[in-house]
Design a protein around this motif. Structure first.
Motif, mmCIF file in Angstrom:
data_model
loop_
_atom_site.group_PDB
_atom_site.id
_atom_site.type_symbol
_atom_site.label_atom_id
_atom_site.label_comp_id
_atom_site.label_asym_id
_atom_site.label_seq_id
_atom_site.Cartn_x
_atom_site.Cartn_y
_atom_site.Cartn_z
ATOM 1 N N SER A 30 34.299 48.599 46.921
ATOM 2 C CA SER A 30 34.793 49.129 48.189
ATOM 3 C C SER A 30 35.546 50.427 47.928
ATOM 4 O O SER A 30 35.842 50.777 46.780
ATOM 5 N N LEU A 31 35.886 51.136 48.978
ATOM 6 C CA LEU A 31 36.662 52.365 48.834
ATOM 7 C C LEU A 31 38.015 52.052 48.186
ATOM 8 O O LEU A 31 38.452 52.779 47.295
ATOM 9 N N SER A 32 38.660 50.977 48.613
ATOM 10 C CA SER A 32 39.956 50.633 48.012
ATOM 11 C C SER A 32 39.791 50.245 46.543
ATOM 12 O O SER A 32 40.661 50.557 45.720
ATOM 13 N N ASP A 33 38.680 49.602 46.185
ATOM 14 C CA ASP A 33 38.400 49.309 44.767
ATOM 15 C C ASP A 33 38.331 50.610 43.974
ATOM 16 O O ASP A 33 38.900 50.729 42.887
ATOM 17 N N CYS A 34 37.635 51.588 44.525
ATOM 18 C CA CYS A 34 37.445 52.872 43.838
ATOM 19 C C CYS A 34 38.766 53.617 43.662
ATOM 20 O O CYS A 34 39.058 54.131 42.574
ATOM 21 N N LEU A 35 39.568 53.663 44.711
ATOM 22 C CA LEU A 35 40.846 54.370 44.642
ATOM 23 C C LEU A 35 41.799 53.711 43.657
ATOM 24 O O LEU A 35 42.429 54.392 42.839
ATOM 25 N N ALA A 36 41.913 52.396 43.717
ATOM 26 C CA ALA A 36 42.817 51.675 42.817
ATOM 27 C C ALA A 36 42.360 51.788 41.364
ATOM 28 O O ALA A 36 43.181 51.943 40.452
ATOM 29 N N THR A 37 41.064 51.735 41.138
ATOM 30 C CA THR A 37 40.530 51.839 39.778
ATOM 31 C C THR A 37 40.779 53.226 39.215
ATOM 32 O O THR A 37 41.157 53.371 38.050
ATOM 33 N N ARG A 38 40.601 54.250 40.026
ATOM 34 C CA ARG A 38 40.869 55.627 39.582
ATOM 35 C C ARG A 38 42.351 55.785 39.218
ATOM 36 O O ARG A 38 42.702 56.411 38.227
ATOM 37 N N HIS A 39 43.224 55.211 40.037
ATOM 38 C CA HIS A 39 44.667 55.257 39.793
ATOM 39 C C HIS A 39 44.999 54.579 38.459
ATOM 40 O O HIS A 39 45.756 55.117 37.652
ATOM 41 N N LEU A 40 44.408 53.406 38.216
ATOM 42 C CA LEU A 40 44.645 52.695 36.955
ATOM 43 C C LEU A 40 44.092 53.493 35.777
ATOM 44 O O LEU A 40 44.734 53.571 34.725
ATOM 45 N N ALA A 41 42.916 54.086 35.919
ATOM 46 C CA ALA A 41 42.319 54.864 34.830
ATOM 47 C C ALA A 41 43.237 56.021 34.430
ATOM 48 O O ALA A 41 43.413 56.291 33.234
ATOM 49 N N CYS A 42 43.830 56.684 35.403
ATOM 50 C CA CYS A 42 44.751 57.792 35.112
ATOM 51 C C CYS A 42 46.014 57.282 34.418
ATOM 52 O O CYS A 42 46.487 57.900 33.457
ATOM 53 N N ALA A 43 46.560 56.170 34.884
ATOM 54 C CA ALA A 43 47.760 55.601 34.262
ATOM 55 C C ALA A 43 47.462 55.153 32.835
ATOM 56 O O ALA A 43 48.268 55.370 31.924
ATOM 57 N N ALA A 44 46.306 54.554 32.626
ATOM 58 C CA ALA A 44 45.925 54.101 31.284
ATOM 59 C C ALA A 44 45.756 55.291 30.345
ATOM 60 O O ALA A 44 46.208 55.260 29.198
ATOM 61 N N GLN A 45 45.141 56.340 30.838
ATOM 62 C CA GLN A 45 44.929 57.538 30.025
ATOM 63 C C GLN A 45 46.267 58.122 29.565
ATOM 64 O O GLN A 45 46.380 58.607 28.437
ATOM 65 N N ALA A 46 47.266 58.025 30.418
ATOM 66 C CA ALA A 46 48.586 58.568 30.081
ATOM 67 C C ALA A 46 49.235 57.844 28.903
ATOM 68 O O ALA A 46 50.091 58.410 28.229
ATOM 69 N N ILE A 47 48.819 56.616 28.630
ATOM 70 C CA ILE A 47 49.372 55.870 27.483
ATOM 71 C C ILE A 47 48.338 55.734 26.363
ATOM 72 O O ILE A 47 48.437 54.851 25.518
ATOM 73 N N ASP A 48 47.323 56.600 26.386
ATOM 74 C CA ASP A 48 46.273 56.614 25.359
ATOM 75 C C ASP A 48 45.487 55.301 25.313
ATOM 76 O O ASP A 48 45.183 54.759 24.263
ATOM 77 N N CYS A 49 45.179 54.800 26.494
ATOM 78 C CA CYS A 49 44.388 53.578 26.651
ATOM 79 C C CYS A 49 43.232 53.940 27.579
ATOM 80 O O CYS A 49 43.405 54.697 28.538
ATOM 81 N N ARG A 50 42.061 53.413 27.323
ATOM 82 C CA ARG A 50 40.870 53.770 28.099
ATOM 83 C C ARG A 50 40.466 52.620 29.015
ATOM 84 O O ARG A 50 40.361 51.476 28.568
ATOM 85 N N LEU A 51 40.230 52.929 30.265
ATOM 86 C CA LEU A 51 39.637 51.946 31.169
ATOM 87 C C LEU A 51 38.143 51.988 30.906
ATOM 88 O O LEU A 51 37.459 52.938 31.286
ATOM 89 N N ILE A 52 37.646 50.992 30.212
ATOM 90 C CA ILE A 52 36.264 50.976 29.750
ATOM 91 C C ILE A 52 35.292 50.745 30.897
ATOM 92 O O ILE A 52 34.292 51.434 31.034
ATOM 93 N N ASP A 53 35.596 49.759 31.736
ATOM 94 C CA ASP A 53 34.729 49.483 32.879
ATOM 95 C C ASP A 53 35.452 48.574 33.851
ATOM 96 O O ASP A 53 36.460 47.935 33.514
ATOM 97 N N HIS A 54 34.941 48.528 35.055
ATOM 98 C CA HIS A 54 35.411 47.608 36.092
ATOM 99 C C HIS A 54 34.153 47.020 36.709
ATOM 100 O O HIS A 54 33.339 47.747 37.273
ATOM 101 N N LEU A 55 33.978 45.727 36.554
ATOM 102 C CA LEU A 55 32.796 45.033 37.072
ATOM 103 C C LEU A 55 33.142 44.360 38.389
ATOM 104 O O LEU A 55 34.223 43.805 38.549
ATOM 105 N N VAL A 56 32.204 44.402 39.321
ATOM 106 C CA VAL A 56 32.363 43.726 40.607
ATOM 107 C C VAL A 56 31.230 42.719 40.741
ATOM 108 O O VAL A 56 30.050 43.082 40.667
#
Length: 133
Positions: free
Chosen positions: A92-118
């Motif tokens: 969903s759109l909210s899934d996409c927005l929240a996942t993008r937000h988490l990916a940016c936060a993870a990147q800031a701590i040198d952690c990679r969001l590998i994937d998000h499965l639905v």
């Protein structure tokens, strides 16, 4: 609810992640949305697994909690999965927005969001394969 495995579990690649998370959803109520988060080391071994149960409409993506867990465990990567009780496996759109937000936060701590499965209706979609990550 949080789980810790005694032996290492390798979650490398879409097929391994899909099979593993499908078994996780097999133990939960299909009428409620559940978010699973796997914390991985550099070799794709699962360090920690956590879940958050929502309701029939949604489960929030607790970015602060996920990032705090990643820092505490020294996670190099994160794999997420959640189900859609509606049966529609498309993000969903909210899934996409929240996942993008988490990916940016993870990147800031040198952690990679590998994937998000639905998961929905016996199908599974991947943010990575859809070009959303």
């Amino acid at each position: 609810m949080r789980f810790q495995r005694a032996e290492p579990l390798k979650l490398e690649g879409f097929a391994a992640a899909r099979a593993f998370f499908a078994s996780c959803f097999g133990e939960s109520d299909p009428a409620c949305e559940v978010l699973w988060v796997a914390h991985l080391d550099r070799a794709a071994n699962c360090l920690h697994l956590a879940s958050k149960v929502g309701d029939e409409c949604a489960s929030s993506l607790p970015v602060r909690t996920i990032i705090a867990d990643a820092l505490r465990r020294g996670s190099s990567g994160l794999l997420l999965a959640h189900n859609h009780p509606s049966g529609d496996p498309r993000p969903s759109l909210s899934d996409c927005l929240a996942t993008r937000h988490l990916a940016c936060a993870a990147q800031a701590i040198d952690c990679r969001l590998i994937d998000h499965l639905v998961f929905g209706g016996g199908e599974c979609t991947s943010f990575r394969s859809l070009g959303l990550l």
